[in-house]
Design an enzyme around this catalytic site. Structure first.
Site, PDB file in Angstrom:
ATOM      1  N   ARG A  58       0.817  -1.217   0.000  1.00 25.83           N
ATOM      2  CA  ARG A  58       0.000   0.000   0.000  1.00 25.83           C
ATOM      3  C   ARG A  58       0.852   1.268   0.000  1.00 25.83           C
ATOM      4  O   ARG A  58       0.396   2.316  -0.465  1.00 25.83           O
ATOM      5  CB  ARG A  58      -0.994  -0.022   1.163  1.00 25.83           C
ATOM      6  CG  ARG A  58      -2.094  -1.060   0.953  1.00 25.83           C
ATOM      7  CD  ARG A  58      -3.154  -1.023   2.028  1.00 25.83           C
ATOM      8  NE  ARG A  58      -2.649  -1.259   3.347  1.00 25.83           N
ATOM      9  CZ  ARG A  58      -2.660  -2.434   3.981  1.00 25.83           C
ATOM     10  NH1 ARG A  58      -3.192  -3.477   3.405  1.00 25.83           N
ATOM     11  NH2 ARG A  58      -2.178  -2.546   5.188  1.00 25.83           N
ATOM     12  N   GLU A  95       6.560  -9.600  16.090  1.00 25.17           N
ATOM     13  CA  GLU A  95       6.052 -10.067  17.379  1.00 25.17           C
ATOM     14  C   GLU A  95       6.243 -11.573  17.530  1.00 25.17           C
ATOM     15  O   GLU A  95       6.628 -12.060  18.580  1.00 25.17           O
ATOM     16  CB  GLU A  95       4.567  -9.705  17.506  1.00 25.17           C
ATOM     17  CG  GLU A  95       4.011  -9.962  18.876  1.00 25.17           C
ATOM     18  CD  GLU A  95       2.570  -9.498  19.012  1.00 25.17           C
ATOM     19  OE1 GLU A  95       1.955  -9.830  20.040  1.00 25.17           O
ATOM     20  OE2 GLU A  95       2.061  -8.820  18.100  1.00 25.17           O
TER      21      GLU A  95
END
Length: 174
Positions: A58, A95
């Site tokens: 994007r 993460e």
């Protein structure tokens, strides 16, 4: 024009508990998209970048039309294995695991001044990796810019710790 009126909020996407800020509704509205590019131009032009860098995917939508407006080039940072020819890689922690991004080896010359763009700033993890990658190939990161910033996730602070200012058109506090 209030650009936030053209952002769709999608609850529980991509997983439960996440509120997704969808830019596709902004992109589909020609006047709103034109206004967003105009506002980004006003933020970025004074920085006098040599190139704009967009982060897959994007970020490409944000950086490419802005580069045309500014009359400068556009360079892509992509996930590992997506760019042809020699590339320079940078791996970074997520993460739960690790990811790798790349830039074409000859995409920018040492000392070129760039602004890095993406659609959204959250924690700043991917943008931090992109900054480190650009610095690895000798680029000077003048700033980063976004359509949307989720200020409650503190990405801006993370980037400021690297000495890189951030610019956002729309900020969400929660």
């Amino acid at each position: 024009m209030n650009l936030k009126d053209h952002i769709r909020h999608v609850p529980d996407f991509p997983k439960p508990g996440i509120l997704f800020y969808d830019i596709s509704t902004l992109l589909a509205h020609a006047d709103a998209w034109k206004e967003a590019v105009k506002q980004l131009h006003a933020l970025i032009a004074p920085l006098k970048p040599d190139l704009l860098v967009g982060i897959e995917s994007r970020g490409f939508l944000v950086a490419a039309p802005l580069a045309l407006e500014l009359g400068i080039g556009f360079v892509m940072v992509r996930k590992k294995g997506k760019l042809p020819g020699p590339t320079v890689r940078h791996s970074y922690a997520l993460e739960y695991g690790e990811d790798t991004i790349e830039i074409q080896e000859a995409a920018l010359r040492p000392g070129q001044r760039v602004v890095v763009l993406d659609d959204l700033l959250a924690t700043g993890g991917t943008m931090t990796a992109a900054i480190e990658l650009i610095r690895k190939v000798g680029g000077e990161v003048a700033a980063t810019a976004y359509l949307i910033e989720l200020s409650f996730l503190n990405g801006r602070k993370r980037l400021e710790a690297l000495g890189v200012p951030s610019h956002s058109l729309m900020v969400y506090e929660s």
